[in-house]
Scaffold this active site. Sequence first.
Site, mmCIF file in Angstrom:
data_model
loop_
_atom_site.group_PDB
_atom_site.id
_atom_site.type_symbol
_atom_site.label_atom_id
_atom_site.label_comp_id
_atom_site.label_asym_id
_atom_site.label_seq_id
_atom_site.Cartn_x
_atom_site.Cartn_y
_atom_site.Cartn_z
ATOM 1 N N ASP A 94 -73.402 3.887 24.682
ATOM 2 C CA ASP A 94 -74.372 3.822 25.943
ATOM 3 C C ASP A 94 -74.012 2.853 27.309
ATOM 4 O O ASP A 94 -73.883 3.067 28.162
ATOM 5 C CB ASP A 94 -76.123 3.151 25.845
ATOM 6 C CG ASP A 94 -76.798 3.696 24.623
ATOM 7 O OD1 ASP A 94 -76.497 4.689 25.299
ATOM 8 O OD2 ASP A 94 -77.783 3.491 23.781
ATOM 9 N N ASP A 155 -78.166 11.316 22.675
ATOM 10 C CA ASP A 155 -77.982 11.706 23.623
ATOM 11 C C ASP A 155 -76.584 11.087 24.393
ATOM 12 O O ASP A 155 -76.791 10.374 25.332
ATOM 13 C CB ASP A 155 -78.809 9.724 24.080
ATOM 14 C CG ASP A 155 -79.743 9.827 22.818
ATOM 15 O OD1 ASP A 155 -79.943 10.400 21.454
ATOM 16 O OD2 ASP A 155 -81.065 8.952 22.748
HETATM 17 N N1 GLY Z 1 -81.506 7.052 24.093
HETATM 18 C C1 GLY Z 1 -82.071 6.196 23.839
HETATM 19 C C2 GLY Z 1 -82.947 7.108 23.930
HETATM 20 O O1 GLY Z 1 -83.772 7.604 24.195
HETATM 21 O O2 GLY Z 1 -84.283 6.399 23.274
#
Ligand code: GLY
Length: 356
Positions: A94, A155
Amino acid sequence: MTAIDVTAAAVTAALSIIDANLAEFGDRYPDDTTVGDRYPMRAANTGWTTSFWPGMIWLAHDLTGDERYLAAGTDHVRSFASRVADRVDVDTHDLGFLYTLSCVTAYRRTGEKRAKQAALAAADHLLARVLEPAGIIQAWGDLRDPAQRGRTIIDSLMNTPLLFWASAETGDPRYADAARRHAEQLRDHILRPDGSTFHTFYWDPVSGEPLRGETEQGHADDSCWARGQAWGIYGFYLNYRHTGDASFLAAAQRCADHFPADDVPYWDLSLVDVERDSSAAAIAVCGLLALGRRDAAGTVLGSLISDYTSPGNALLRHGVYDKPKGIGVDEGTLWGDYFYLEALTRVTRPDWTDPW
Ligand code: GLY
């Protein structure tokens, strides 16, 4: 009111919440989700969502040109620069969300060297998460953790823009090469033949062979988590835009075809009459707009504006963070707020350039 008036009124309402939050938050960061429609504050800049707050401040700057937002957005660079220098909670893919919105954006606006250096340091950490021979970026945790080793999540397609930026900025192709290989693996394995998606997918860390899809926040391994599908729409589109590879555009279109763009979706697309996830809707609207699907985007955005705006200090309510673990269910979410404001910016400023 016309649709244009409704959207303009939604922008005004959102900016007024951001102004109140600027005064309330100071240099602190809100938590991932609201509790009873209000964000608790974090003790420190940790987790994956903190950059969505400066991200919203930069959107407010784009929408208004107001110098207050420029100053406030720039102020957040200090915290993100310290975070990466001190390696605070950086064992995650992330870093793309975190440093694109906080430091790449600040660097583009102000030319501040510290912002550029922090974003490049984050890109180096992300590059260090590439596992060979699979050529995938491990999503979570220490690279030696057996539970996480070889695992990607959908993600991550939103995190590769940091790598594309780093190659463009430095002239070093390694970042973009890694991003492209990772996106190719997700295109071939996390996207299912019917256009739905796995939330997470494992590769064998030794042989590099694709192993299996599993969920973490969805209903079941073979179901389709709504937010993952939304990340797929926007994420595959962004990887197409950075590479020009038409197969990523086709992947984004297939994700969009499988997304129920008639309303805000239930939190898992295999379920009905459960909580809906406003954040999945907001992300999908941004992806649908990028794909030129304006009617579908307008329908979902219209529903968010009319039925999902928050009475508290979030922009949206009725999001779902992690239903299986009971975390942030039917609450506002920081990323949902960011993508809602990005969607409003895209609609009201057709010439706007997004930060990704
Ligand atoms: N990137 C983590 C979520 O979408 O919960």
